[in-house]
Enzyme design. Structure first.
Site, mmCIF file in Angstrom:
data_model
loop_
_atom_site.group_PDB
_atom_site.id
_atom_site.type_symbol
_atom_site.label_atom_id
_atom_site.label_comp_id
_atom_site.label_asym_id
_atom_site.label_seq_id
_atom_site.Cartn_x
_atom_site.Cartn_y
_atom_site.Cartn_z
ATOM 1 N N LEU A 75 0.801 -1.221 0.000
ATOM 2 C CA LEU A 75 0.000 0.000 0.000
ATOM 3 C C LEU A 75 0.837 1.276 0.000
ATOM 4 O O LEU A 75 0.315 2.367 0.221
ATOM 5 C CB LEU A 75 -0.971 -0.016 1.188
ATOM 6 C CG LEU A 75 -1.938 -1.210 1.174
ATOM 7 C CD1 LEU A 75 -2.790 -1.230 2.426
ATOM 8 C CD2 LEU A 75 -2.799 -1.216 -0.072
ATOM 9 N N CYS A 76 2.127 1.151 -0.261
ATOM 10 C CA CYS A 76 2.997 2.328 -0.365
ATOM 11 C C CYS A 76 2.839 2.991 -1.727
ATOM 12 O O CYS A 76 2.657 2.316 -2.729
ATOM 13 C CB CYS A 76 4.463 1.940 -0.168
ATOM 14 S SG CYS A 76 4.894 1.620 1.540
ATOM 15 N N HIS A 77 2.937 4.305 -1.724
ATOM 16 C CA HIS A 77 2.878 5.069 -2.972
ATOM 17 C C HIS A 77 4.242 5.058 -3.654
ATOM 18 O O HIS A 77 5.267 5.084 -2.983
ATOM 19 C CB HIS A 77 2.493 6.525 -2.684
ATOM 20 C CG HIS A 77 1.128 6.687 -2.131
ATOM 21 N ND1 HIS A 77 0.844 6.551 -0.785
ATOM 22 C CD2 HIS A 77 -0.049 6.974 -2.737
ATOM 23 C CE1 HIS A 77 -0.440 6.751 -0.592
ATOM 24 N NE2 HIS A 77 -1.012 7.004 -1.758
ATOM 25 N N MET A 113 8.705 4.312 5.388
ATOM 26 C CA MET A 113 8.849 2.946 4.868
ATOM 27 C C MET A 113 10.064 2.829 3.960
ATOM 28 O O MET A 113 10.738 1.796 3.938
ATOM 29 C CB MET A 113 7.579 2.503 4.143
ATOM 30 C CG MET A 113 6.365 2.366 5.051
ATOM 31 S SD MET A 113 6.658 1.393 6.560
ATOM 32 C CE MET A 113 7.144 -0.171 5.869
ATOM 33 N N GLU A 114 10.366 3.884 3.231
ATOM 34 C CA GLU A 114 11.542 3.868 2.361
ATOM 35 C C GLU A 114 12.821 3.809 3.189
ATOM 36 O O GLU A 114 13.751 3.061 2.856
ATOM 37 C CB GLU A 114 11.531 5.100 1.450
ATOM 38 C CG GLU A 114 10.504 5.025 0.337
ATOM 39 C CD GLU A 114 9.046 5.180 0.773
ATOM 40 O OE1 GLU A 114 8.153 4.849 -0.031
ATOM 41 O OE2 GLU A 114 8.778 5.625 1.920
ATOM 42 N N ASP A 128 23.563 -11.856 3.112
ATOM 43 C CA ASP A 128 23.731 -12.636 1.887
ATOM 44 C C ASP A 128 25.199 -12.768 1.509
ATOM 45 O O ASP A 128 25.660 -13.856 1.155
ATOM 46 C CB ASP A 128 22.953 -11.991 0.745
ATOM 47 C CG ASP A 128 23.120 -12.749 -0.561
ATOM 48 O OD1 ASP A 128 22.881 -13.976 -0.562
ATOM 49 O OD2 ASP A 128 23.495 -12.126 -1.562
#
Length: 162
Positions: A75-77, A113-114, A128
């Protein structure tokens, strides 16, 4: 108490409509840690890891992840970020790497969120690249450190918010 903005009146998930919001400068900082054995950290610090420069690779991965957050978090833009910074610091006294990210834009929605995605993916990239020499590394905590701009106001870790 604040409402969950991504849940509508029917209890369904939806993308928030930001079309009516004013554009403001928004910024967020986040951090993540990767704990590891001293020997693994030493390989990163002295550049003897066979996969190359771990910090440079993790930095690029974090920057790329911030730019693609909207593809990962449903739901992030999609955002036109004006700045993404990912800094990595070896902390040999704690056998860990600290990652701090910063995201900024002038826009209608925040960049928390970014920033969290940038720090998280940088940490995952370290894992990794180093998993061949150590599989029991620990990622975390990952957290938002600060945000500014927007209707909900500013936030900084350690400050009380109701």
């Amino acid at each position: 108490m604040s409402q969950l903005t991504h849940i509508n009146a029917a209890g369904e998930a939806h993308m928030v409509d930001v079309s009516g919001k004013a554009e403001t400068v928004r910024e967020a900082r986040a951090e993540a840690y990767v704990e590891m054995q001293a020997t693994t950290l030493a390989m990163i610090i002295d550049g003897s890891h066979h996969k190359g420069d771990v910090f440079a690779t993790a930095r690029i991965a974090g920057i790329q992840a911030a730019k693609r957050t909207w593809e990962l978090i449903p739901l992030c833009h999609p955002l036109m970020l004006s700045k993404v910074e990912v800094n990595l610091q070896a902390q040999p006294e704690h056998n860990r790497v600290r990652i701090e990210s910063l995201c900024r834009l002038t826009g209608k929605t925040g960049v928390e969120m970014e920033a969290l995605t940038a720090a998280s993916v940088a940490a995952l990239t370290i894992y990794d690249m180093c998993k061949a020499v150590q599989k029991d590394m620990v990622i975390g905590p990952v957290r938002l450190l600060a945000k500014s701009g927007g209707k909900s106001g500013d936030f900084k870790v350690g400050e009380c918010h109701d």
